[in-house]
Scaffold this motif. Structure first.
Motif, PDB file in Angstrom:
ATOM      1  N   LEU A 168      41.733  46.926  48.781  1.00 22.89           N
ATOM      2  CA  LEU A 168      41.492  45.479  48.699  1.00 22.89           C
ATOM      3  C   LEU A 168      42.672  44.751  48.061  1.00 22.89           C
ATOM      4  O   LEU A 168      43.034  43.654  48.492  1.00 22.89           O
ATOM      5  CB  LEU A 168      40.200  45.196  47.939  1.00 22.89           C
ATOM      6  CG  LEU A 168      38.932  45.634  48.663  1.00 22.89           C
ATOM      7  CD1 LEU A 168      37.714  45.437  47.778  1.00 22.89           C
ATOM      8  CD2 LEU A 168      38.765  44.889  49.987  1.00 22.89           C
ATOM      9  N   PHE A 169      43.291  45.355  47.050  1.00 24.46           N
ATOM     10  CA  PHE A 169      44.473  44.733  46.439  1.00 24.46           C
ATOM     11  C   PHE A 169      45.610  44.652  47.454  1.00 24.46           C
ATOM     12  O   PHE A 169      46.314  43.643  47.534  1.00 24.46           O
ATOM     13  CB  PHE A 169      44.928  45.516  45.208  1.00 24.46           C
ATOM     14  CG  PHE A 169      44.071  45.313  43.982  1.00 24.46           C
ATOM     15  CD1 PHE A 169      42.946  44.505  43.991  1.00 24.46           C
ATOM     16  CD2 PHE A 169      44.396  45.957  42.804  1.00 24.46           C
ATOM     17  CE1 PHE A 169      42.165  44.323  42.852  1.00 24.46           C
ATOM     18  CE2 PHE A 169      43.630  45.781  41.660  1.00 24.46           C
ATOM     19  CZ  PHE A 169      42.520  44.968  41.689  1.00 24.46           C
ATOM     20  N   ALA A 170      45.798  45.715  48.243  1.00 25.43           N
ATOM     21  CA  ALA A 170      46.855  45.709  49.264  1.00 25.43           C
ATOM     22  C   ALA A 170      46.591  44.611  50.294  1.00 25.43           C
ATOM     23  O   ALA A 170      47.508  43.880  50.689  1.00 25.43           O
ATOM     24  CB  ALA A 170      46.948  47.066  49.949  1.00 25.43           C
ATOM     25  N   SER A 171      45.346  44.478  50.705  1.00 21.93           N
ATOM     26  CA  SER A 171      44.991  43.432  51.676  1.00 21.93           C
ATOM     27  C   SER A 171      45.242  42.049  51.092  1.00 21.93           C
ATOM     28  O   SER A 171      45.823  41.185  51.749  1.00 21.93           O
ATOM     29  CB  SER A 171      43.512  43.555  52.075  1.00 21.93           C
ATOM     30  OG  SER A 171      43.297  44.754  52.766  1.00 21.93           O
ATOM     31  N   ARG A 172      44.817  41.846  49.860  1.00 21.59           N
ATOM     32  CA  ARG A 172      44.985  40.534  49.212  1.00 21.59           C
ATOM     33  C   ARG A 172      46.462  40.208  49.033  1.00 21.59           C
ATOM     34  O   ARG A 172      46.899  39.094  49.319  1.00 21.59           O
ATOM     35  CB  ARG A 172      44.268  40.524  47.864  1.00 21.59           C
ATOM     36  CG  ARG A 172      44.348  39.204  47.116  1.00 21.59           C
ATOM     37  CD  ARG A 172      43.564  38.141  47.879  1.00 21.59           C
ATOM     38  NE  ARG A 172      43.435  36.947  47.086  1.00 21.59           N
ATOM     39  CZ  ARG A 172      44.113  35.822  47.321  1.00 21.59           C
ATOM     40  NH1 ARG A 172      44.943  35.738  48.327  1.00 21.59           N
ATOM     41  NH2 ARG A 172      43.925  34.765  46.562  1.00 21.59           N
ATOM     42  N   ALA A 173      47.245  41.177  48.571  1.00 22.45           N
ATOM     43  CA  ALA A 173      48.675  40.950  48.334  1.00 22.45           C
ATOM     44  C   ALA A 173      49.412  40.657  49.643  1.00 22.45           C
ATOM     45  O   ALA A 173      50.361  39.881  49.656  1.00 22.45           O
ATOM     46  CB  ALA A 173      49.290  42.158  47.638  1.00 22.45           C
ATOM     47  N   ALA A 174      48.958  41.257  50.740  1.00 18.10           N
ATOM     48  CA  ALA A 174      49.607  41.057  52.039  1.00 18.10           C
ATOM     49  C   ALA A 174      49.016  39.885  52.816  1.00 18.10           C
ATOM     50  O   ALA A 174      49.493  39.565  53.908  1.00 18.10           O
ATOM     51  CB  ALA A 174      49.500  42.330  52.874  1.00 18.10           C
ATOM     52  N   GLY A 175      47.961  39.274  52.284  1.00 17.38           N
ATOM     53  CA  GLY A 175      47.326  38.163  52.982  1.00 17.38           C
ATOM     54  C   GLY A 175      46.550  38.601  54.214  1.00 17.38           C
ATOM     55  O   GLY A 175      46.399  37.847  55.173  1.00 17.38           O
ATOM     56  N   ALA A 177      35.619  48.851  52.112  1.00 17.75           N
ATOM     57  CA  ALA A 177      36.075  48.671  50.731  1.00 17.75           C
ATOM     58  C   ALA A 177      35.236  47.610  50.026  1.00 17.75           C
ATOM     59  O   ALA A 177      34.864  47.775  48.860  1.00 17.75           O
ATOM     60  CB  ALA A 177      37.555  48.306  50.703  1.00 17.75           C
ATOM     61  N   VAL A 178      34.934  46.525  50.728  1.00 20.44           N
ATOM     62  CA  VAL A 178      34.082  45.473  50.158  1.00 20.44           C
ATOM     63  C   VAL A 178      32.697  46.047  49.849  1.00 20.44           C
ATOM     64  O   VAL A 178      32.137  45.812  48.775  1.00 20.44           O
ATOM     65  CB  VAL A 178      33.991  44.260  51.117  1.00 20.44           C
ATOM     66  CG1 VAL A 178      32.969  43.250  50.617  1.00 20.44           C
ATOM     67  CG2 VAL A 178      35.357  43.609  51.289  1.00 20.44           C
ATOM     68  N   ALA A 182      36.185  42.366  41.604  1.00 22.57           N
ATOM     69  CA  ALA A 182      35.649  41.199  42.311  1.00 22.57           C
ATOM     70  C   ALA A 182      36.101  39.907  41.635  1.00 22.57           C
ATOM     71  O   ALA A 182      36.490  38.945  42.304  1.00 22.57           O
ATOM     72  CB  ALA A 182      34.121  41.278  42.379  1.00 22.57           C
ATOM     73  N   ASP A 183      36.079  39.894  40.295  1.00 20.15           N
ATOM     74  CA  ASP A 183      36.539  38.710  39.555  1.00 20.15           C
ATOM     75  C   ASP A 183      38.023  38.457  39.792  1.00 20.15           C
ATOM     76  O   ASP A 183      38.440  37.310  39.993  1.00 20.15           O
ATOM     77  CB  ASP A 183      36.294  38.876  38.050  1.00 20.15           C
ATOM     78  CG  ASP A 183      34.824  38.782  37.675  1.00 20.15           C
ATOM     79  OD1 ASP A 183      34.014  38.292  38.497  1.00 20.15           O
ATOM     80  OD2 ASP A 183      34.485  39.213  36.553  1.00 20.15           O
ATOM     81  N   LEU A 184      38.822  39.525  39.763  1.00 18.85           N
ATOM     82  CA  LEU A 184      40.258  39.367  39.980  1.00 18.85           C
ATOM     83  C   LEU A 184      40.547  38.861  41.384  1.00 18.85           C
ATOM     84  O   LEU A 184      41.337  37.935  41.580  1.00 18.85           O
ATOM     85  CB  LEU A 184      40.981  40.699  39.739  1.00 18.85           C
ATOM     86  CG  LEU A 184      42.485  40.732  40.023  1.00 18.85           C
ATOM     87  CD1 LEU A 184      43.233  39.660  39.244  1.00 18.85           C
ATOM     88  CD2 LEU A 184      43.050  42.113  39.696  1.00 18.85           C
ATOM     89  N   LEU A 185      39.888  39.440  42.388  1.00 19.77           N
ATOM     90  CA  LEU A 185      40.145  39.060  43.783  1.00 19.77           C
ATOM     91  C   LEU A 185      39.681  37.648  44.121  1.00 19.77           C
ATOM     92  O   LEU A 185      40.209  37.036  45.042  1.00 19.77           O
ATOM     93  CB  LEU A 185      39.483  40.065  44.729  1.00 19.77           C
ATOM     94  CG  LEU A 185      40.149  41.441  44.766  1.00 19.77           C
ATOM     95  CD1 LEU A 185      39.237  42.463  45.416  1.00 19.77           C
ATOM     96  CD2 LEU A 185      41.493  41.352  45.482  1.00 19.77           C
ATOM     97  N   THR A 220      50.245  41.292  43.281  1.00 22.95           N
ATOM     98  CA  THR A 220      51.279  41.775  44.184  1.00 22.95           C
ATOM     99  C   THR A 220      51.541  43.252  43.931  1.00 22.95           C
ATOM    100  O   THR A 220      51.188  43.775  42.878  1.00 22.95           O
ATOM    101  CB  THR A 220      52.586  40.958  44.026  1.00 22.95           C
ATOM    102  OG1 THR A 220      53.480  41.297  45.072  1.00 22.95           O
ATOM    103  CG2 THR A 220      53.245  41.202  42.686  1.00 22.95           C
ATOM    104  N   ALA A 221      52.146  43.895  44.917  1.00 22.77           N
ATOM    105  CA  ALA A 221      52.585  45.282  44.763  1.00 22.77           C
ATOM    106  C   ALA A 221      53.953  45.276  44.098  1.00 22.77           C
ATOM    107  O   ALA A 221      54.746  44.346  44.300  1.00 22.77           O
ATOM    108  CB  ALA A 221      52.651  45.959  46.125  1.00 22.77           C
TER     109      ALA A 221
END
Length: 193
Positions: free
Chosen positions: A76-83, A90-91, A139-142, A151-152
């Motif tokens: 999820l972090f990778a998806s968020r960082a890459a838009g 994962a959700v 969830a709070d961070l995302l 970001t990575a």
């Protein structure tokens, strides 16, 4: 392989989920140091963050659950960082972890003795609570204002995530130095050809 002496990436102290995502550290030469690689190491990691007692009695099944949540959070972090859109699995994993912790002893029914109430195994209860805590933090961070800064690390082969401050997009001074050295080397080799 010994544990790397890296400082926490920016944002790890405020977000347990970021610290969990960064608990498998890619090292030079293709090696990875897994801070959750054994039940004892997973127990130690959770204990350091106030999520489990020292004597929790962590078994491989519980450590595997923590490592699995780590991979879902990393996804999820990778998806968020890459838009990009997050993977539905994962959700679902994050939501399952947040809702797994019962608020009271559950009702059970034995065919011979009838109904009774019981709490889960103490170690399972500890791990479920830890997973719920970390999942809620993810969830709070995302969904919070810091998500725009997620970001990575911009240094190869580092695989850690951080909350960007200004233009900095490295998780540590070591990674920043490595990235600057790689750029300088690339400039020297380009100008030499």
């Amino acid at each position: 392989m010994e544990e790397p002496a890296l400082p926490p990436a920016p944002g790890e102290r405020e977000h347990l989920s970021l610290a969990l995502a960064n608990s498998a550290i890619a090292m030079a030469g293709g090696h990875t140091v897994d801070l959750l690689g054994t039940p004892a190491r997973a127990n130690h990691w959770l204990t350091e963050r106030g999520l489990a007692p020292v004597d929790a009695g962590m078994m491989e099944m519980c450590a595997a659950q923590v490592r699995s949540l780590r991979e879902q959070i990393r996804s999820l972090f990778a998806s968020r960082a890459a838009g990009l859109p997050g993977l539905p699995a994962a959700v679902t994993a994050i939501n399952d972890a947040m809702t797994r912790v019962p608020t009271a002893p559950l009702l059970r029914w034995d065919d011979k003795t009838g109904p009774y109430r019981t709490a889960p195994h103490p170690t399972t209860e500890i791990v479920d609570h830890a997973l719920a805590t970390v999942a809620a933090d993810a969830a709070d961070l995302l969904t919070g204002p810091a998500a725009e800064r997620l970001t990575a690390c911009g240094s190869t082969p580092c695989n850690r995530y951080l909350l960007r401050h200004g233009r900095r997009h490295w998780c540590s001074t070591r990674c920043g130095d490595r990235a600057r050295a790689a750029r300088a080397y690339a400039r020297r080799t380009q100008s030499g050809t």
